[in-house]
Design a protein around this motif. Structure first.
Motif, short mmCIF file in Angstrom:
data_model
loop_
_atom_site.label_atom_id
_atom_site.label_comp_id
_atom_site.label_asym_id
_atom_site.label_seq_id
_atom_site.Cartn_x
_atom_site.Cartn_y
_atom_site.Cartn_z
N ASP A 248 0.83 -1.21 0.00
CA ASP A 248 0.00 0.00 0.00
C ASP A 248 0.87 1.26 0.00
OD1 ASP A 248 -2.24 -1.55 0.01
OD2 ASP A 248 -2.50 -1.51 2.20
N GLU A 249 1.95 1.23 0.83
CA GLU A 249 2.84 2.39 0.87
C GLU A 249 3.49 2.61 -0.50
OE1 GLU A 249 5.62 1.69 3.95
OE2 GLU A 249 4.17 1.82 5.60
N THR A 252 1.13 4.16 -3.01
CA THR A 252 0.98 5.61 -2.85
C THR A 252 2.15 6.34 -3.49
OG1 THR A 252 -0.23 5.24 -0.79
CG2 THR A 252 0.67 7.45 -1.18
#
Length: 420
Positions: A248-249, A252
């Protein structure tokens, strides 16, 4: 499909007169008592067409060669000749009914060969348009090339075949039944079995199943050896959670990098458009500068010629009062230009006027050229700057692409802060 027609069967020998049977274009009936050689005629035809041996009968004594006359579908007569002892078949492209005295036009093998066309089977099949045709030979759809021997059995019917209980066209041998039916289908429909796909035999299928099972067992063994070092489900679940958060990081960060890349691409496109416009204007300006240079040379040349005219006119007295140098008129008969103060003629006025006008045009042109040269220098500097800016943007885009390209091992050490 063409048709072959038999014209004669002739036996020749060194010390024997030729014995010949002529065949009618329609129907030929041969009759006589038993054991007088009627069946021998059929055997002799079959022998010339590729049978292994010729039947021995008393009447054959003294004869050494069998000649079979055939008319090809094209109407060309040929003669096939073969020694009564067997061997190859001689081909003569003529109707021969006596012992040949000249060499054969060609020599054909008696046995059919799929790899070679120099045999009597392939030669005759080619004449009737059936060469290289494939016929099915078994229930597994295996095929082989059609042989003229497959057709001879349907054309030469002896007394034994006439009295057989089997249906016409079938030999009664179960092994050959599939092939015989395929030959009949080919003759009736004109389509062979070359499109069939062979089916593996039961033994081959068994081998394939065994090979598949062996491959599966080997793969299972490899998987089991790889799973021996795998952690417990709880550990794997924890690792999966950490991986999901990390992904997820990274997602982004990748989204931010993608947005930056899009902005850089837009800037690069604008710079390219500006560069294209600058180059177009620069090209037009340099072309105009060249034309102005030519015009400047023309003005300077015109001024030089006018100066030369003024100087020549002064030396020759064109511009002084007195007898006219053009018409010879005396001063009393001349019409003077009263605006010139009695020291020039109208011709001198024209020269001076044209000189002033041309000098004025030249001065204006020089000012224009100076302004155009300044603009050209500005355009050159702008083009150099856009090139530098485009190079910097391309480099930045390349660095972003390298950052976003996954590489082996970088996933573990990559951090969002480093990416930013």
């Amino acid at each position: 499909m063409g048709r072959l027609k038999l014209s004669h069967l002739t036996l020749t020998g060194t010390n024997a007169a030729p014995a010949s049977v002529d065949f009618s274009p329609h129907v030929t009936v041969i009759h006589g008592p038993s054991d007088t050689g009627k069946s021998f005629i059929v055997d002799a035809i079959d022998f010339v067409l590729g049978a292994k041996e010729l039947k021995e009968i008393p009447e054959r004594a003294g004869y050494s060669r069998v000649l079979l006359g055939i008319e090809l579908p094209t109407g060309e007569p040929i003669t096939l000749a073969r020694s009564v002892d067997g061997g190859g078949i001689s081909l003569y492209r003529a109707d021969i009914r006596v012992a040949p005295s000249s060499p054969a036009d060609d020599t054909l093998a008696a046995k059919h060969s799929a790899a070679n066309t120099k045999n009597v089977s392939r030669f005759l099949l080619d004449q009737v348009g059936l060469d290289e045709k494939q016929v099915r030979k078994n229930a597994r759809n295996e095929t082989h090339m059609l042989s003229f021997r497959d057709l001879t059995r349907l054309c030469l019917i002896g007394e034994t075949e006439m009295q057989a209980e089997e249906a016409p066209g079938l030999s009664g041998n179960p092994v050959n039944k599939t092939k015989e039916v395929s030959v009949l289908k080919l003759l009736l429909s004109g389509e062979d079995d070359s499109a069939l796909t062979a089916v593996p035999s039961a033994q081959e299928q068994k081998r394939l199943r065994g090979a598949r099972q062996e491959v599966v067992e080997r793969m299972l063994g490899q998987l089991e050896s790889q799973l021996q070092d795998v952690a417990e489900p709880a550990v794997l679940t924890s690792q999966l959670g950490r991986l999901s958060r990390t992904i997820d990081e990274y997602s982004t960060v990748i989204g931010s990098l993608t947005e930056q890349r899009g902005q850089l691409l837009q800037q690069h496109n604008r710079i390219q458009s500006a560069d294209s416009a600058l180059r177009s204007e620069y090209s037009d300006a340099t072309a105009l500068r060249q034309r102005f240079a030519l015009l400047q040379k023309q003005y300077e040349s015109d001024l030089a010629r006018l100066g030369m005219i003024r100087e020549a006119g002064s030396l020759l007295g064109y511009f002084r009062r007195g007898t006219c140098v053009f018409c010879g008129a005396e001063p009393s008969s001349q019409h003077h230009n009263m605006d010139c103060g009695e020291d020039t003629t109208s011709f001198g006025v024209s020269v001076d006027s044209e000189t002033r006008k041309t000098r004025g045009l030249l001065d204006d042109l020089r000012v224009t050229i100076e302004s155009l040269d300044a603009r050209i220098e500005v355009l050159r500097a702008s083009i150099r700057k856009t090139r530098r800016d485009a190079f910097v943007l391309q480099k930045s885009i390349g660095e972003l692409d390298a950052t976003m390209t996954p590489r082996r091992g970088t996933f573990v050490i990559f951090s969002p802060s480093a990416a930013r």
